[in-house]
Design a protein around this motif. Sequence first.
Motif, mmCIF file in Angstrom:
data_model
loop_
_atom_site.group_PDB
_atom_site.id
_atom_site.type_symbol
_atom_site.label_atom_id
_atom_site.label_comp_id
_atom_site.label_asym_id
_atom_site.label_seq_id
_atom_site.Cartn_x
_atom_site.Cartn_y
_atom_site.Cartn_z
ATOM 1 N N PRO A 61 -2.940 9.814 1.057
ATOM 2 C CA PRO A 61 -1.942 9.050 1.804
ATOM 3 C C PRO A 61 -2.071 7.537 1.615
ATOM 4 C CG PRO A 61 -3.522 10.090 3.297
ATOM 5 C CD PRO A 61 -3.810 10.588 1.924
ATOM 6 N N ASP A 62 -3.264 7.052 1.302
ATOM 7 C CA ASP A 62 -3.454 5.614 1.087
ATOM 8 C C ASP A 62 -3.207 5.208 -0.365
ATOM 9 O OD1 ASP A 62 -4.151 5.156 3.757
ATOM 10 O OD2 ASP A 62 -6.248 5.702 3.353
ATOM 11 N N ALA A 63 -2.891 6.186 -1.215
ATOM 12 C CA ALA A 63 -2.711 5.898 -2.641
ATOM 13 C C ALA A 63 -1.583 4.907 -2.866
ATOM 14 C CB ALA A 63 -2.448 7.180 -3.416
ATOM 15 N N PHE A 64 -0.495 5.059 -2.126
ATOM 16 C CA PHE A 64 0.647 4.172 -2.326
ATOM 17 C C PHE A 64 0.269 2.720 -2.039
ATOM 18 C CE2 PHE A 64 4.646 2.132 -0.997
ATOM 19 C CZ PHE A 64 5.353 2.293 -2.175
ATOM 20 N N LYS A 65 -0.493 2.497 -0.971
ATOM 21 C CA LYS A 65 -0.921 1.138 -0.623
ATOM 22 C C LYS A 65 -1.793 0.549 -1.733
ATOM 23 C CE LYS A 65 -0.933 2.041 4.316
ATOM 24 N NZ LYS A 65 -1.784 2.255 5.484
ATOM 25 N N ARG A 66 -2.715 1.368 -2.241
ATOM 26 C CA ARG A 66 -3.612 0.883 -3.294
ATOM 27 C C ARG A 66 -2.856 0.662 -4.600
ATOM 28 N NH1 ARG A 66 -8.435 5.044 -2.972
ATOM 29 N NH2 ARG A 66 -6.710 6.379 -2.413
ATOM 30 N N ILE A 67 -1.912 1.527 -4.898
ATOM 31 C CA ILE A 67 -1.143 1.387 -6.140
ATOM 32 C C ILE A 67 -0.282 0.126 -6.094
ATOM 33 C CG2 ILE A 67 0.732 2.424 -7.480
ATOM 34 C CD1 ILE A 67 -0.564 5.159 -6.853
ATOM 35 N N LYS A 68 0.198 -0.253 -4.908
ATOM 36 C CA LYS A 68 1.014 -1.468 -4.772
ATOM 37 C C LYS A 68 0.236 -2.725 -5.139
ATOM 38 C CE LYS A 68 3.877 -2.169 -1.477
ATOM 39 N NZ LYS A 68 4.525 -2.319 -0.160
ATOM 40 N N SER A 69 -1.106 -2.647 -5.116
ATOM 41 C CA SER A 69 -1.922 -3.807 -5.467
ATOM 42 C C SER A 69 -2.015 -4.021 -6.983
ATOM 43 C CB SER A 69 -3.323 -3.676 -4.880
ATOM 44 O OG SER A 69 -4.058 -2.670 -5.555
ATOM 45 N N LEU A 70 -1.517 -3.050 -7.761
ATOM 46 C CA LEU A 70 -1.582 -3.150 -9.223
ATOM 47 C C LEU A 70 -0.433 -3.997 -9.756
ATOM 48 C CD1 LEU A 70 -2.353 0.572 -10.150
ATOM 49 C CD2 LEU A 70 -3.982 -1.295 -9.864
ATOM 50 N N GLY A 71 -0.712 -4.703 -10.860
ATOM 51 C CA GLY A 71 0.331 -5.468 -11.529
ATOM 52 C C GLY A 71 1.217 -4.557 -12.369
ATOM 53 N N PRO A 72 2.344 -5.085 -12.882
ATOM 54 C CA PRO A 72 3.293 -4.266 -13.656
ATOM 55 C C PRO A 72 2.669 -3.635 -14.911
ATOM 56 C CG PRO A 72 4.136 -6.506 -13.343
ATOM 57 C CD PRO A 72 2.799 -6.440 -12.714
ATOM 58 N N GLN A 73 1.847 -4.400 -15.629
ATOM 59 C CA GLN A 73 1.218 -3.858 -16.843
ATOM 60 C C GLN A 73 0.192 -2.788 -16.467
ATOM 61 O OE1 GLN A 73 2.273 -4.060 -19.732
ATOM 62 N NE2 GLN A 73 0.748 -4.465 -21.295
ATOM 63 N N THR A 77 -10.572 -0.851 -16.244
ATOM 64 C CA THR A 77 -11.649 -1.308 -15.360
ATOM 65 C C THR A 77 -11.073 -1.974 -14.109
ATOM 66 O OG1 THR A 77 -13.106 -1.627 -17.257
ATOM 67 C CG2 THR A 77 -13.710 -2.765 -15.219
ATOM 68 N N ASN A 78 -10.085 -2.848 -14.305
ATOM 69 C CA ASN A 78 -9.460 -3.536 -13.172
ATOM 70 C C ASN A 78 -8.734 -2.554 -12.260
ATOM 71 O OD1 ASN A 78 -10.363 -5.978 -14.158
ATOM 72 N ND2 ASN A 78 -8.457 -6.445 -15.235
ATOM 73 N N ILE A 79 -8.053 -1.575 -12.842
ATOM 74 C CA ILE A 79 -7.330 -0.573 -12.056
ATOM 75 C C ILE A 79 -8.307 0.219 -11.194
ATOM 76 C CG2 ILE A 79 -5.993 1.569 -12.217
ATOM 77 C CD1 ILE A 79 -4.741 0.366 -14.815
ATOM 78 N N ALA A 80 -9.387 0.681 -11.814
ATOM 79 C CA ALA A 80 -10.383 1.471 -11.077
ATOM 80 C C ALA A 80 -10.951 0.657 -9.917
ATOM 81 C CB ALA A 80 -11.494 1.929 -12.014
ATOM 82 N N SER A 81 -11.198 -0.623 -10.143
ATOM 83 C CA SER A 81 -11.724 -1.493 -9.097
ATOM 84 C C SER A 81 -10.712 -1.655 -7.963
ATOM 85 C CB SER A 81 -12.069 -2.849 -9.703
ATOM 86 O OG SER A 81 -12.479 -3.737 -8.698
ATOM 87 N N LYS A 82 -9.456 -1.938 -8.304
ATOM 88 C CA LYS A 82 -8.418 -2.136 -7.289
ATOM 89 C C LYS A 82 -8.140 -0.866 -6.487
ATOM 90 C CE LYS A 82 -5.884 -5.891 -9.541
ATOM 91 N NZ LYS A 82 -4.590 -6.296 -10.116
ATOM 92 N N LEU A 83 -8.281 0.292 -7.124
ATOM 93 C CA LEU A 83 -8.001 1.554 -6.439
ATOM 94 C C LEU A 83 -9.215 2.076 -5.667
ATOM 95 C CD1 LEU A 83 -5.925 3.421 -9.169
ATOM 96 C CD2 LEU A 83 -5.082 2.213 -7.150
ATOM 97 N N GLY A 84 -10.353 1.417 -5.856
ATOM 98 C CA GLY A 84 -11.559 1.842 -5.149
ATOM 99 C C GLY A 84 -12.179 3.109 -5.714
#
Length: 147
Positions: A76-88, A121-128
Motif C-alpha cells: 500500500p505504501d508503494a505508490f508513495k515511494r514510487i512518486k519519489s522517483l524521477g521520470p528516468q 542503486t538510487n531507485i533501491a535507496s529511494k524505495l527502501g
Amino acid sequence: MKKISSLDQDALTALKTALDGLQRFDSDGTIHPYFRRIINALLGSTDDINVWAIRELINKEDERRSRRTTLQIADPDAFKRIKSLGPQEIRVMKLIGEGYHNEAIAGLLSINIRTVANHKTNIASKLGLATVRDLPRFAQANLTVLQ
C-alpha cells in the motif's frame, strides 16, 4: 522423480522444450539421448517417460504459479515511494518490471550501462529496498502502479 514445483521458471521452460523435441524427433519409439539427458537432469532418473503426464503436471504448475502471481497484494505504501522517483528512474523501473536487463535498458533508453546501474542503486535507496536484487520483484509486483 523430482517435483515439477521445485523447478524455477527457466528449468520449466527447458523441460517444455525437451518434451517438444522428444515428441518431434522420437519417430521410431526410442528417446533421443539429448532430450533424455535434459529430462533426467531436471526431473531425476525417469525410465519410463509419459510425456503427456509430465505435460499435465507442467500445465498445473503453470496455472498454480499464475494464480499465485495474480493474488499477490501490492504494497500500500508503494505508490508513495514510487512518486519519489524521477521520470528516468520510472522508465528504468518499468523496463525492469518487464524483464529487461541492464544492457537492454541502456540500449532502449540510449544511456550508458553505468548510468542504468546508478539509476538502479538510487531507485533501491529511494524505495527502501534492502538490495538492488530486490528491484525486479518489486517492479513486477507494482507494474500497474508504474503504468
